[in-house]
Design an enzyme around this catalytic site. Sequence first.
Site, short mmCIF file in Angstrom:
data_model
loop_
_atom_site.label_atom_id
_atom_site.label_comp_id
_atom_site.label_asym_id
_atom_site.label_seq_id
_atom_site.Cartn_x
_atom_site.Cartn_y
_atom_site.Cartn_z
N ARG A 193 -3.46 -7.85 -76.25
CA ARG A 193 -2.78 -6.58 -75.06
C ARG A 193 -4.05 -6.73 -73.61
NH1 ARG A 193 -4.84 -0.80 -74.84
NH2 ARG A 193 -5.32 -0.94 -77.35
N TYR A 213 17.22 -1.25 -55.66
CA TYR A 213 17.36 -2.24 -58.37
C TYR A 213 17.74 -0.20 -57.78
CZ TYR A 213 16.94 -3.07 -62.76
OH TYR A 213 16.76 -3.24 -63.71
N ASP A 227 9.56 -6.76 -53.49
CA ASP A 227 10.51 -7.29 -54.56
C ASP A 227 11.41 -8.30 -54.18
OD1 ASP A 227 12.23 -7.58 -56.59
OD2 ASP A 227 12.38 -5.71 -56.93
N LYS A 252 15.27 -13.22 -64.65
CA LYS A 252 15.62 -13.51 -63.99
C LYS A 252 15.16 -15.13 -63.03
CE LYS A 252 16.87 -9.35 -63.56
NZ LYS A 252 15.52 -8.27 -63.60
#
Length: 389
Positions: free
Chosen positions: A54, A106, A178, A203
Amino acid sequence: MASRDTKKSHTLGINTRVIHHGDGFAKNTGTVMPPIFPSSTFKHGNPEGFDYTRSGNPNFKILESLLASVENCQYATVFGSGVSAITAIASSLKSGDLVLCEENLYGCTVRLFEQVFQKFGLETKWIDFTTINSIEAIKKINPTMVWIESPTNPLLKIIDIRKICKIANQNQIPVVVDNTFATPLLQRPLDLGATISLTSTTKYINGHSDALGGAVCTQDFNWEERMKFAQKSLGLQPSPFDCWLITRGIKTLPLRIQRQVATAFSLANELAKHPSIKWVRYPFRTDHPQNDLAKKQMAGGGAMITLSLKANQTQTYNFCKNLKLFTMAESLGGVESLVCHPATMTHASLSSQIKEKLGINESLVRLSIGCEDSIDLENDLNQSLSQLK
């Protein structure tokens, strides 16, 4: 012949940098591709300093090194998804802080701000950053942070990153960009003055629709520290396997982008001629409202096309469903072409009033262009358009 000093100062090209990832944390094996480190915990006192996945893992470090190289920055932090990366940034703010946002973001970013962080006192204000008034708004509102996309999703608006960052930097306001649609191969927000370059590595960076990931890149050590804290304390870390997949995927990013952009530009020009289409948006077409800025700011027009059909929602759905090579699905940026109906898919969480204001209506279609043969995609689009009634 170049001198020895010149050779030393030579910067490796992008195609070379995405392939040669540096330390694979397996020096004694000679492995060319770094292995997957699925361990949740590590022996105390190991030379690499790992303790618990983590808070760090070799596969994180390998991908972060690659992303920092591609983004031309000092720091990169990877997360479990693009939304995880957004969450990491937003969580660094406090109650009463105001984020000045581009109005066409988005849909999941909007939902996160409006339905999650708003409950904790984080405020947002939405404006159109393509207008002249937006620069004055930064001075007048004096927000805690500015948040933009360029190109935007799904309308492909191009925002003047350098101009916004110049004003924001003068007022010590961090700017988040972004950069998912452009990727660092077509646009480098940090070089234009941004504080943070955010991307969904799900993406284009990965490019194979088989892994989730997000990343935050920056030159600012303080923001790097905040991102590492969020990654660990909020449990926003990715899986080692997904990082391994994305590391594999990024190696072909320049090749994929080159082909996808060339095909998208060709298809956009052909679609614009079709009588069943009202308009086509593609940043490098001369009829794009911010075409001059796009060519100044970007190295290519990208591989996304947005268009408006002369059709109602039922007809638009049928168009999407009748396509054979474009799968109707969420996401984008993979080697396979996808078609999306933003009003009922990516931006379904927005109110009907907001969608109407932004122009995200029932006839809007978003295309993500893959690596198929251009003529095959063109034929597929034409056969589906011919069935519009």
